[in-house]
Design an enzyme around this catalytic site. Structure first.
Site, PDB file in Angstrom:
ATOM      1  CG  ASP A  54      -0.332  -0.111   2.530  1.00 55.57           C
ATOM      2  OD1 ASP A  54       0.905  -0.126   2.609  1.00 55.57           O
ATOM      3  OD2 ASP A  54      -1.072  -0.192   3.542  1.00 55.57           O
ATOM      4  CB  SER A  55       4.549   1.750   0.128  1.00 59.12           C
ATOM      5  OG  SER A  55       4.853   0.572  -0.598  1.00 59.12           O
ATOM      6  CG  ASP A  93       0.649  -4.086   2.186  1.00 54.98           C
ATOM      7  OD1 ASP A  93       0.853  -4.966   3.038  1.00 54.98           O
ATOM      8  OD2 ASP A  93       1.448  -3.156   1.970  1.00 54.98           O
ATOM      9  CE  LYS A 123       3.229  -5.796   4.116  1.00 53.63           C
ATOM     10  NZ  LYS A 123       2.702  -4.730   5.038  1.00 53.63           N
ATOM     11  CD  GLU A 125       0.496  -1.504   8.279  1.00 49.08           C
ATOM     12  OE1 GLU A 125       0.146  -0.748   9.208  1.00 49.08           O
ATOM     13  OE2 GLU A 125       0.968  -1.081   7.198  1.00 49.08           O
ATOM     14  CD  GLU A 192       7.863  -0.088   8.144  1.00 49.77           C
ATOM     15  OE1 GLU A 192       8.067   1.040   7.643  1.00 49.77           O
ATOM     16  OE2 GLU A 192       6.886  -0.802   7.835  1.00 49.77           O
TER      17      GLU A 192
END
Length: 287
Positions: A54-55, A93, A123, A125, A192
């Site tokens: 999502d970056s 993501d 993925k 978070e 991270e």
């Protein structure tokens, strides 16, 4: 080239491949990619897995955070990468808001990323709080990569992009997050923005691979954002970023040269133009 790429399928990276690499002490190399050209280059370079992160919201969309990325955007970029990737494992993501309201939302959107986008894993978070969702996703045959430490989707709660786990209490909490994700069935965890000592401890404690980004060299693997790695980002970069090329300078040079040639009528040349047969050449203007 296509034959070489077809042959490369014989050593396709899978979830067991990553587990075997950790067991043998072999480092895992990975990078983000958001489109066909970058994903193809990353795949041909030998990346073990490619993350459609999502970056993309920041690296490609020019936004200030990852929070505005949508499921539809992630599907679009995953489809583009899917067309290029032959060997690497393709992970996507789950963007902010796609799994936070309910587990049902998370499962539905993860299925979309796999069925519509072509991802092989997702993925998300979060640690202990997301462990029940991870377990449900795994039960639904959706492979899950975890992500703890500096989690960009929690940027407002953290007060910015700050290193996490700097106190004994915070470090212990991240250790517990890692254990919970492993127990829930995650096949790997991104670590991270944390002290390397903490990342090393977590890496030793869990049986699944850890992938570091700003977490030191002792993780089982590393990941960087493609645009940061090749020098295609703008503005200050985090301490952990190493640029291996300065692609932006080369692109700028090419674009400036093109502008100059167009304005000087040096492009296109006669050799770069199409011609009619001699008998069809127009010699007089039409009335």
């Amino acid at each position: 080239m296509s034959e070489d790429r077809d042959e490369a399928m014989t050593d396709k990276i899978t979830l067991p491949t990553l587990a075997e690499k950790k067991a043998r002490g072999e480092k895992i190399a990975s990078v983000t990619a958001y489109d066909y050209p970058t994903a193809r280059l990353a795949d041909e370079a030998g990346m073990d897995f490619i993350l459609v992160g999502d970056s993309v919201s920041m690296a490609v969309g020019g936004r200030d955070t990852t929070l505005e990325a949508t499921v539809d955007e992630m599907i679009y970029h995953t489809r583009a990468a899917r067309r290029a990737v032959r060997r690497a494992l393709l992970v996507t993501d789950l963007p902010y808001g796609s799994y936070h309201a309910s587990d049902a939302d998370g499962i539905r959107n993860a299925l979309r990323l796999i069925k519509e986008g072509g991802a092989e894993a997702v993925k998300l978070e979060g640690g202990r709080k997301q462990a029940p969702l991870v377990e449900r996703l795994v039960d639904a045959e959706i492979p899950v990569m975890g992500h703890i430490g500096l989690t960009p989707q929690a940027v407002h709660r953290m007060g910015g992009y700050r290193v996490q786990g700097k106190t004994a209490e915070a470090g212990q909490a991240l250790q517990e997050d890692a254990r919970a994700l492993e127990a829930a069935g995650a096949f790997a965890i991104v670590l991270e923005g944390m002290p390397r000592e903490l990342a090393a401890w977590i890496t030793q404690e869990v049986r699944i691979p850890t992938i570091g980004i700003g977490a030191g060299p002792d993780c089982d693997g590393q990941i960087l954002v493609f645009h940061d790695l090749v020098g295609l980002s703008f503005g200050a970069q985090p301490k952990f970023v190493r640029s291996y090329a300065n692609v932006s300078a080369e692109i700028l040079r090419a674009l400036e040269a093109y502008c100059a040639d167009v304005r000087a009528t040096a492009f296109p040349s006669d050799q770069e133009s199409y011609h009619l047969p001699p008998a069809r050449v127009f010699t007089e203007p039409r009335p």
